[in-house]
Scaffold this motif. Structure first.
Motif, mmCIF file in Angstrom:
data_model
loop_
_atom_site.group_PDB
_atom_site.id
_atom_site.type_symbol
_atom_site.label_atom_id
_atom_site.label_comp_id
_atom_site.label_asym_id
_atom_site.label_seq_id
_atom_site.Cartn_x
_atom_site.Cartn_y
_atom_site.Cartn_z
ATOM 1 N N UNK A 31 21.496 -31.906 -30.829
ATOM 2 C CA UNK A 31 21.482 -30.834 -29.843
ATOM 3 C C UNK A 31 20.613 -31.227 -28.653
ATOM 4 N N UNK A 32 19.462 -31.823 -28.928
ATOM 5 C CA UNK A 32 18.604 -32.302 -27.850
ATOM 6 C C UNK A 32 19.258 -33.410 -27.046
ATOM 7 N N UNK A 33 19.953 -34.310 -27.713
ATOM 8 C CA UNK A 33 20.629 -35.401 -27.013
ATOM 9 C C UNK A 33 21.769 -34.905 -26.152
ATOM 10 N N UNK A 34 22.541 -33.953 -26.665
ATOM 11 C CA UNK A 34 23.628 -33.393 -25.870
ATOM 12 C C UNK A 34 23.113 -32.620 -24.664
ATOM 13 N N UNK A 35 22.019 -31.888 -24.846
ATOM 14 C CA UNK A 35 21.451 -31.183 -23.691
ATOM 15 C C UNK A 35 20.891 -32.179 -22.682
ATOM 16 N N UNK A 36 20.331 -33.284 -23.155
ATOM 17 C CA UNK A 36 19.834 -34.317 -22.241
ATOM 18 C C UNK A 36 20.979 -34.935 -21.455
ATOM 19 N N UNK A 37 22.094 -35.196 -22.112
ATOM 20 C CA UNK A 37 23.258 -35.730 -21.402
ATOM 21 C C UNK A 37 23.802 -34.730 -20.391
ATOM 22 N N UNK A 38 23.808 -33.464 -20.766
ATOM 23 C CA UNK A 38 24.273 -32.435 -19.836
ATOM 24 C C UNK A 38 23.416 -32.343 -18.594
ATOM 25 N N UNK A 39 22.125 -32.391 -18.785
ATOM 26 C CA UNK A 39 21.211 -32.324 -17.648
ATOM 27 C C UNK A 39 21.304 -33.596 -16.820
ATOM 28 N N UNK A 40 21.491 -34.730 -17.473
ATOM 29 C CA UNK A 40 21.570 -36.000 -16.743
ATOM 30 C C UNK A 40 22.819 -36.058 -15.869
ATOM 31 N N UNK A 41 23.917 -35.534 -16.362
ATOM 32 C CA UNK A 41 25.153 -35.601 -15.584
ATOM 33 C C UNK A 41 25.253 -34.524 -14.525
ATOM 34 N N UNK A 42 24.337 -33.568 -14.534
ATOM 35 C CA UNK A 42 24.431 -32.492 -13.547
ATOM 36 C C UNK A 42 24.171 -32.997 -12.136
ATOM 37 N N UNK A 43 23.512 -34.113 -12.006
ATOM 38 C CA UNK A 43 23.228 -34.656 -10.676
ATOM 39 C C UNK A 43 24.342 -35.566 -10.195
ATOM 40 N N UNK A 53 16.454 -29.572 -11.238
ATOM 41 C CA UNK A 53 15.006 -29.420 -11.137
ATOM 42 C C UNK A 53 14.327 -29.518 -12.504
ATOM 43 N N UNK A 54 15.040 -29.177 -13.539
ATOM 44 C CA UNK A 54 14.459 -29.191 -14.887
ATOM 45 C C UNK A 54 14.858 -30.425 -15.687
ATOM 46 N N UNK A 55 15.504 -31.384 -15.064
ATOM 47 C CA UNK A 55 16.065 -32.497 -15.833
ATOM 48 C C UNK A 55 15.005 -33.315 -16.563
ATOM 49 N N UNK A 56 13.881 -33.607 -15.906
ATOM 50 C CA UNK A 56 12.854 -34.421 -16.574
ATOM 51 C C UNK A 56 12.203 -33.666 -17.733
ATOM 52 N N UNK A 109 13.815 -33.350 -25.295
ATOM 53 C CA UNK A 109 14.817 -33.921 -26.199
ATOM 54 C C UNK A 109 14.334 -35.245 -26.792
ATOM 55 N N UNK A 110 13.589 -36.028 -26.016
ATOM 56 C CA UNK A 110 13.031 -37.272 -26.553
ATOM 57 C C UNK A 110 11.996 -36.986 -27.633
ATOM 58 N N UNK A 111 11.187 -35.940 -27.440
ATOM 59 C CA UNK A 111 10.211 -35.561 -28.465
ATOM 60 C C UNK A 111 10.886 -35.065 -29.738
ATOM 61 N N UNK A 112 11.960 -34.295 -29.573
ATOM 62 C CA UNK A 112 12.711 -33.816 -30.745
ATOM 63 C C UNK A 112 13.306 -35.003 -31.502
ATOM 64 N N UNK A 113 13.835 -35.961 -30.757
ATOM 65 C CA UNK A 113 14.405 -37.157 -31.382
ATOM 66 C C UNK A 113 13.341 -37.958 -32.122
ATOM 67 N N UNK A 114 12.196 -38.114 -31.507
ATOM 68 C CA UNK A 114 11.099 -38.830 -32.154
ATOM 69 C C UNK A 114 10.645 -38.105 -33.417
ATOM 70 N N UNK A 115 10.588 -36.780 -33.357
ATOM 71 C CA UNK A 115 10.216 -35.996 -34.533
ATOM 72 C C UNK A 115 11.257 -36.133 -35.642
ATOM 73 N N UNK A 116 12.550 -36.187 -35.265
ATOM 74 C CA UNK A 116 13.602 -36.350 -36.277
ATOM 75 C C UNK A 116 13.484 -37.699 -36.974
ATOM 76 N N UNK A 117 13.191 -38.760 -36.214
ATOM 77 C CA UNK A 117 12.972 -40.066 -36.832
ATOM 78 C C UNK A 117 11.768 -40.009 -37.781
ATOM 79 N N UNK A 118 10.702 -39.341 -37.357
ATOM 80 C CA UNK A 118 9.503 -39.225 -38.180
ATOM 81 C C UNK A 118 9.746 -38.453 -39.464
ATOM 82 N N UNK A 119 10.468 -37.348 -39.358
ATOM 83 C CA UNK A 119 10.762 -36.541 -40.545
ATOM 84 C C UNK A 119 11.663 -37.320 -41.505
#
Length: 107
Positions: free
Chosen positions: A10-22, A46-49, A55-65
């Motif tokens: 979900x975090x990755x898909x939202x990151x892709x959505x925000x990245x392609x908005x520009x 404006x909120x892309x970063x 989403x990167x933090x969520x991904x890192x947490x998923x790897x950790x868990x």
């Protein structure tokens, strides 16, 4: 699939959505789908970063868990896919100007 893997996707898909908005407005103008409604993408950009960082933090947490619960061997492919999507989102956002310049040359 585990909940933390779903959260990483979900975090990755939202990151892709925000990245392609520009980049998406330029592609839509190339296809003749332009209009004043494309200004909506400016507010999202404006909120892309922030979205990418979360989403990167969520991904890192998923790897950790997954590592902590010793399920990494079973979920490695899923988490790698999520990592690739988030990486593509970062590449698009960081190279947004170059991508838009290329799309302008196609007009």
């Amino acid at each position: 699939m585990k909940n933390y893997v779903r959260a990483s996707y979900l975090g990755s898909l939202s990151a892709l959505g925000v990245a392609t908005c520009c980049v998406m407005p330029m592609m839509m103008m190339l296809l003749g789908l332009g209009g004043s409604w494309l200004a909506v993408f400016g507010k999202i950009a404006a909120a892309s970063y922030y979205v990418l960082a979360v989403s990167s933090l969520i991904l890192l947490a998923a790897w950790g868990v997954a590592y902590h619960r010793r399920t990494l061997s079973h979920l490695k492919g899923w988490l790698a896919g999520s990592t690739i999507m988030t990486g593509i989102a970062w590449v698009v956002v960081l190279n947004e100007t170059r991508i838009n310049d290329f799309l302008i040359t196609l007009m």
